[in-house]
Design a protein around this motif. Structure first.
Motif, PDB file in Angstrom:
ATOM      1  N   TYR A   3      48.603   2.203 -38.435  1.00  0.00           N
ATOM      2  CA  TYR A   3      48.397   1.062 -39.464  1.00  0.00           C
ATOM      3  C   TYR A   3      49.459   0.001 -39.435  1.00  0.00           C
ATOM      4  CZ  TYR A   3      45.548   4.912 -41.398  1.00  0.00           C
ATOM      5  OH  TYR A   3      44.838   5.922 -41.570  1.00  0.00           O
ATOM      6  N   TYR A  44      48.755  -2.655 -38.307  1.00  0.00           N
ATOM      7  CA  TYR A  44      48.219  -3.762 -38.778  1.00  0.00           C
ATOM      8  C   TYR A  44      48.298  -4.269 -40.333  1.00  0.00           C
ATOM      9  CZ  TYR A  44      44.284  -0.909 -40.638  1.00  0.00           C
ATOM     10  OH  TYR A  44      43.513  -0.154 -41.336  1.00  0.00           O
ATOM     11  N   CYS A 102      38.644   0.782 -53.199  1.00  0.00           N
ATOM     12  CA  CYS A 102      37.711   0.646 -52.262  1.00  0.00           C
ATOM     13  C   CYS A 102      36.320   0.930 -52.960  1.00  0.00           C
ATOM     14  CB  CYS A 102      37.711   1.718 -51.268  1.00  0.00           C
ATOM     15  SG  CYS A 102      39.108   1.653 -50.198  1.00  0.00           S
ATOM     16  N   MET A 103      36.317   2.154 -53.793  1.00  0.00           N
ATOM     17  CA  MET A 103      34.841   2.578 -54.354  1.00  0.00           C
ATOM     18  C   MET A 103      34.211   1.586 -55.404  1.00  0.00           C
ATOM     19  SD  MET A 103      33.946   5.191 -53.166  1.00  0.00           S
ATOM     20  CE  MET A 103      34.624   6.085 -51.616  1.00  0.00           C
ATOM     21  N   LEU A 146      32.368  -0.930 -53.981  1.00  0.00           N
ATOM     22  CA  LEU A 146      30.787  -0.633 -53.635  1.00  0.00           C
ATOM     23  C   LEU A 146      30.155  -0.575 -54.884  1.00  0.00           C
ATOM     24  CD1 LEU A 146      30.803   2.219 -51.101  1.00  0.00           C
ATOM     25  CD2 LEU A 146      29.853   0.072 -50.886  1.00  0.00           C
ATOM     26  N   CYS A 206      43.389   0.739 -48.932  1.00  0.00           N
ATOM     27  CA  CYS A 206      43.105   1.858 -49.592  1.00  0.00           C
ATOM     28  C   CYS A 206      44.419   2.446 -50.640  1.00  0.00           C
ATOM     29  CB  CYS A 206      42.598   2.848 -48.624  1.00  0.00           C
ATOM     30  SG  CYS A 206      42.251   4.619 -49.306  1.00  0.00           S
ATOM     31  N   PRO A 218      42.660   9.292 -50.672  1.00  0.00           N
ATOM     32  CA  PRO A 218      41.520   9.941 -49.377  1.00  0.00           C
ATOM     33  C   PRO A 218      42.276  10.655 -48.429  1.00  0.00           C
ATOM     34  CG  PRO A 218      40.763   7.758 -50.071  1.00  0.00           C
ATOM     35  CD  PRO A 218      42.224   7.893 -50.588  1.00  0.00           C
ATOM     36  N   LEU A 219      43.325   9.787 -47.850  1.00  0.00           N
ATOM     37  CA  LEU A 219      44.120  10.468 -46.887  1.00  0.00           C
ATOM     38  C   LEU A 219      45.051  11.540 -47.250  1.00  0.00           C
ATOM     39  CD1 LEU A 219      45.136   7.437 -44.697  1.00  0.00           C
ATOM     40  CD2 LEU A 219      43.799   9.537 -43.798  1.00  0.00           C
ATOM     41  N   MET A 268      49.870   3.633 -46.756  1.00  0.00           N
ATOM     42  CA  MET A 268      49.299   2.727 -47.507  1.00  0.00           C
ATOM     43  C   MET A 268      49.994   2.507 -48.933  1.00  0.00           C
ATOM     44  SD  MET A 268      45.745   4.307 -46.464  1.00  0.00           S
ATOM     45  CE  MET A 268      45.772   4.415 -44.703  1.00  0.00           C
ATOM     46  N   THR A 307      30.567  -2.097 -44.754  1.00  0.00           N
ATOM     47  CA  THR A 307      31.259  -1.841 -45.683  1.00  0.00           C
ATOM     48  C   THR A 307      32.635  -1.475 -45.491  1.00  0.00           C
ATOM     49  OG1 THR A 307      30.841  -0.804 -47.888  1.00  0.00           O
ATOM     50  CG2 THR A 307      30.491   0.533 -45.787  1.00  0.00           C
ATOM     51  N   THR A 318      36.464  -0.564 -45.054  1.00  0.00           N
ATOM     52  CA  THR A 318      37.479  -1.133 -45.465  1.00  0.00           C
ATOM     53  C   THR A 318      38.563  -1.664 -44.415  1.00  0.00           C
ATOM     54  OG1 THR A 318      37.478   0.395 -47.466  1.00  0.00           O
ATOM     55  CG2 THR A 318      39.354  -0.702 -47.252  1.00  0.00           C
ATOM     56  N   ALA A 319      38.554  -0.737 -43.427  1.00  0.00           N
ATOM     57  CA  ALA A 319      39.527  -1.262 -42.347  1.00  0.00           C
ATOM     58  C   ALA A 319      38.951  -2.053 -41.471  1.00  0.00           C
ATOM     59  CB  ALA A 319      39.741   0.094 -41.432  1.00  0.00           C
ATOM     60  N   LEU A 328      39.769  -5.805 -42.351  1.00  0.00           N
ATOM     61  CA  LEU A 328      41.134  -6.171 -42.144  1.00  0.00           C
ATOM     62  C   LEU A 328      41.273  -6.207 -40.545  1.00  0.00           C
ATOM     63  CD1 LEU A 328      42.861  -3.882 -44.918  1.00  0.00           C
ATOM     64  CD2 LEU A 328      42.338  -6.379 -44.988  1.00  0.00           C
ATOM     65  N   CYS A 369      41.052   3.675 -39.316  1.00  0.00           N
ATOM     66  CA  CYS A 369      40.365   4.114 -40.550  1.00  0.00           C
ATOM     67  C   CYS A 369      41.242   4.541 -41.732  1.00  0.00           C
ATOM     68  CB  CYS A 369      39.425   5.417 -40.008  1.00  0.00           C
ATOM     69  SG  CYS A 369      38.647   6.218 -41.636  1.00  0.00           S
ATOM     70  N   MET A 370      40.881   4.313 -42.872  1.00  0.00           N
ATOM     71  CA  MET A 370      41.726   4.726 -43.910  1.00  0.00           C
ATOM     72  C   MET A 370      41.105   6.100 -44.925  1.00  0.00           C
ATOM     73  SD  MET A 370      43.016   1.213 -45.443  1.00  0.00           S
ATOM     74  CE  MET A 370      42.440  -0.302 -44.883  1.00  0.00           C
ATOM     75  N   LEU A 371      39.825   6.523 -44.075  1.00  0.00           N
ATOM     76  CA  LEU A 371      39.380   7.557 -44.623  1.00  0.00           C
ATOM     77  C   LEU A 371      38.948   7.549 -46.254  1.00  0.00           C
ATOM     78  CD1 LEU A 371      40.817  11.079 -43.446  1.00  0.00           C
ATOM     79  CD2 LEU A 371      38.643  10.042 -43.057  1.00  0.00           C
ATOM     80  N   CYS A 372      38.766   5.966 -46.457  1.00  0.00           N
ATOM     81  CA  CYS A 372      38.360   5.811 -47.940  1.00  0.00           C
ATOM     82  C   CYS A 372      37.139   6.362 -48.354  1.00  0.00           C
ATOM     83  CB  CYS A 372      38.453   4.294 -47.923  1.00  0.00           C
ATOM     84  SG  CYS A 372      36.962   3.463 -47.337  1.00  0.00           S
ATOM     85  N   LYS A 405      34.057   4.808 -47.980  1.00  0.00           N
ATOM     86  CA  LYS A 405      32.771   3.771 -48.261  1.00  0.00           C
ATOM     87  C   LYS A 405      31.527   4.165 -47.301  1.00  0.00           C
ATOM     88  CE  LYS A 405      33.933  -0.249 -49.580  1.00  0.00           C
ATOM     89  NZ  LYS A 405      34.676  -1.563 -49.335  1.00  0.00           N
TER      90      LYS A 405
END
Ligand code: SF4
Ligand code: SF4
Ligand code: SF4
Ligand code: SF4
Lengths: 599, 122
Positions: free
Chosen positions: A356, A358, A379-380, A383, A412, A416-417, A429, B59, B61-62, B65, B92-95, B97
């Motif tokens: 991360y 970035y 995130c959710m 959607l 995020c 979740p992580l 995060m 979709t 998230t990562a 970006l 990946c942020m494992l979100c 989606k």
């Protein structure tokens, strides 16, 4: 009077072994506690926490009050065994003192007192004979329940009961024999020497009448031998079996009162929690992975067992919603979710400084309007555009200026992580979003995602920023009068408590108040602390799509049994999950949507 | 949305069209070692039902970006191309989606975790 006979040897060995094993276990667990935990013990030792812990030990380890609340038959079983046995020891000690006066008597002297008293022709004290028989009967009734529970667990109002390992089976079988054999040994003693209460005395008299005296004499010593061997075996199996819980729950209660807690990383304190599990199996029935999916090896009792014996597999560890329904009923009060999470950390955390990187170049949303209120979409919610639009309408209706932290998508929240055990990655995060929120200068942060809220409240250090779920925010607006949705008296709604919001953050009333302001709220059968999981929890990475759907359908069935045509929830993921499980004539809506609809 | 070129390797054109085309890629299945890919498919057979729709990437998230492209990534891994994949996966942020949008209901989060485990962790 000498308190020794050869048959005492198995008992003495067993007891010595047990005490040694306990000393080693407790000693090393305490020794390996983190410094901060040791300091907590030091600080809280001479406070009210200690008497409180003592009282809790009496209530829980002896009387098992919490089990009574879950299931009274099971409660009776545990109380009769634990409290009954304890009283046998206590009254036994008083009895010994009454006979021989206040002097030191070795342990076996107390335990086998009937034998020694009879051999020494000490005479009889009917009060004690009666009391001891009454207590023995009390314990025996518990043993009878335990045997019945193994044979027909439905009998106890439990659908399932735990399957055990070898040590458990050994200890369990021996435990079943201990008290019946004690009854036999004491009855034979009464048959030979007379005395005894209504139980041992009567059986003794009956035996004396029917069994030849020579046979009784021949059985006399062996019966005591068997009793002593049973006790010895039980004590040896104890530290390796689930019965270690008896001696682990006590220090656990003290440490918990001293404010020690399990956390994201495994610590020595976890040992106390893991081994305090009695494998009572109460956590099995509420688990939807059992009831809806028929998977029978992942429930908390099995997870703790596997963790304790170092044979935990990812497929067991990760197959859990971390919904918290089991934690809600666990009579020992073990922090099952936290333990599962730190096991995942142990097995999955990969410290990787380069991950991360970035984030440093992710554009940051400026709060140019200097708004005091911020909104984190998550995130959710991205959607579920309906929720986003509903929040927008609500913000517009109140006229408040709101800073959107991630209107076009962002980083995020990290939950979740964290749930997957990648604690160090999640930290990145959390740090990113913390900076984002701090720099914005807001004083209130609203989110409509229960998952985000949970991690904000637990892990983010955002002093000075009030963290609100949109249910709480909308409730405030309603109370203030800045939102006036039209109320439909004839429309009924049922409410699904998201796990992360209800059991996770303790928010039950705000969403209900909001629903009540737009229509009639009807509660499903399983609600609030015992509400069901929608089946799509991010914590479970094992079950497949079809299984998620099955869980969702059965949750929906419970909700629609209320007759309501609209299911309201307060989490974007629950909304999506439940919508999949519904038939066409049922609507699934977020709290914000039903309010925005009526503005 | 923050606009960016969808091409993951190189942008083809000098003019910014607002979109790009992936560079043609030649995968030599005779040379690639498919053992890892087969092991991954054995652990997660449902990945074979992927129709390559790209919903997961759209979709992501990562992906919004960075240049992270999940569909391309798991497709390449299945073809035996592992180079650099672990580093990509770490974005990946494992979100979750992607799991919600996947029309085949593939457990994409478990896939990310599995790929990370197979391709680099520990
Ligand atoms: S976790 Fe709690 S409820 Fe489950 S078996 Fe252990 S003590 Fe009983
Ligand atoms: S947290 Fe939920 S899914 Fe996990 S074992 Fe407990 S009841 Fe089952
Ligand atoms: S879980 Fe990973 S791959 Fe899937 S959408 Fe989120 S960031 Fe993208
Ligand atoms: S969304 Fe699902 S089917 Fe579509 S490319 Fe991604 S994994 Fe494959």
């Amino acid at each position: 009077m000498r308190f020794f006979a050869p048959f005492c040897i198995p008992f003495i060995i067993g007891t010595a072994f047990l005490f040694a094993a306990l000393a080693v276990k407790w000693g090393s667990w305490l020794y390996h506690l983190p410094r901060a935990d040791k300091k907590l013990i030091g600080r809280n030792f001479f406070t009210l926490a200690t008497p409180k812990a003592i009282w809790e030990v009496i209530r829980e380890s002896l009387l098992h009050a919490r089990i009574w609340r879950v299931n009274s038959l099971l409660g009776y079983m545990h109380t009769s065994l634990a409290f009954g046995w304890f009283l046998l020891i206590l009254v036994g000690w008083i009895e010994t003192t009454a006979y021989v006066g206040l002097r030191w008597v070795p342990l076996q002297g107390h335990v086998f007192f009937k034998y020694f008293a009879a051999s020494a022709h000490l005479g009889h004290k009917p009060v004690f004979d009666f009391l001891m028989d009454l207590l023995l009967l009390f314990v025996l009734s518990g043993v009878a329940w335990a045997v019945a529970k193994r044979i027909v667990h439905r009998f106890m109002g439990m659908r399932r009961t735990t399957r055990h390992i070898v040590w458990d089976k050994l200890a369990l079988s021996v435990l079943w024999f201990i008290f019946p054999i004690r009854l036999i040994a004491e009855s034979i003693t009464c048959a030979v020497h007379g005395g005894g209460g209504f139980l041992t005395g009567s059986i003794g008299t009956w035996l004396a009448g029917w069994v030849p005296r020579s046979t009784l004499y021949a059985l006399y010593e062996p019966a005591w031998w068997v009793y002593s061997i049973c006790l010895g075996l039980f004590f040896i199996a104890m530290p390796f079996s689930r019965y270690m819980h008896i001696f682990t729950e006590i220090p656990l209660i003290f440490l918990r009162q001293y404010k020690l807690r399990s956390g994201k990383k495994i610590t020595s304190y976890d040992n106390f929690q893991v081994e305090a599990c009695s494998r009572c199996g109460i956590c099995i029935d509420p688990c939807q992975i059992q009831t809806d999916l028929g998977v029978n090896d992942i429930q908390s009792t099995y997870f703790l067992r596997d963790r304790r014996y170092h044979r935990l597999e990812l497929s067991v560890l990760n197959n859990c919603f971390m919904c918290g329904r089991c934690e809600q009923v666990c009579p020992v009060g073990i922090n099952l979710n936290t333990l599962r999470q730190n096991s995942r950390d142990k097995m999955r955390n990969v410290p990787n400084e380069k991950r991360y990187e970035y984030f440093t170049s992710v554009p940051v949303e400026k709060n140019s309007a200097q708004s005091k209120i911020g909104y984190f979409t998550g995130c959710m919610t991205h959607l579920t555009p309906g929720m986003k639009q509903a929040m927008e309408r609500i913000f517009t209706a109140t006229g408040e200026s709101v800073w959107w932290a991630d209107r076009e998508g962002g980083v995020c929240c990290g939950r979740p992580l964290l749930l997957s055990g990648e604690t160090d990655s999640a930290r990145k995060m959390i740090d990113f979003n913390t900076r984002l929120i701090r720099e914005s200068g807001i004083t209130t942060l609203v989110t409509s995602c229960a998952i985000c809220l949970k991690v904000f409240r637990d892990e983010y250090h955002l002093t000075g920023v009030e963290l609100l779920h949109h249910s709480e925010y909308i409730e405030r607006l309603l109370v203030k009068g800045s939102l006036k949705p039209a109320r439909a008296n004839d429309e009924s709604f049922t409410y699904h408590d998201p796990c992360e919001l209800g059991r996770g953050c303790g928010i039950y009333d705000a969403p209900r108040a909001v629903i009540a302001s737009v229509g009639v709220l009807v509660e499903p059968e399983q609600t609030r602390e015992m509400s069901l999981c929608c089946g799509s929890s991010l914590a479970n990475t094992v079950i497949d799509d079809g299984q998620q759907l099955r869980v969702s359908r059965s949750a929906v069935d419970t909700l629609t049994a209320t007759g309501a045509k609209t299911i309201v929830t307060a989490c974007p993921l629950c909304k999506k999950a439940l919508a999949r499980g519904t038939s066409h004539n049922i609507r699934v809506k977020d709290l914000a949507e039903i309010v925005a609809e009526r503005l | 949305m923050r606009r960016r070129h969808t091409s993951n390797r190189n942008s083809v054109a000098a003019i910014d069209w607002g979109y790009g085309i992936n560079k043609a890629r030649v995968i030599n299945a005779d040379v690639n070692d498919l053992r890892m890919s087969e092991a991954i498919l054995r652990e997660m057979p449902e990945l074979q039902t992927c129709i390559g729709c790209g919903g997961c990437t759209a979709t992501c998230t990562a992906g919004a970006l960075t240049d992270f492209n999940f569909r391309m990534l798991h497709t390449l891994v299945r073809r035996g191309e592992y180079e650099g994949m672990y580093e990509q996966l770490n974005k990946c942020m494992l979100c979750g989606k992607c799991r919600l949008v996947c029309p085949r209901g593939i457990n994409t989060r478990a896939l990310v975790m599995l790929l990370k485990r197979k391709l680099g962790d520990n």
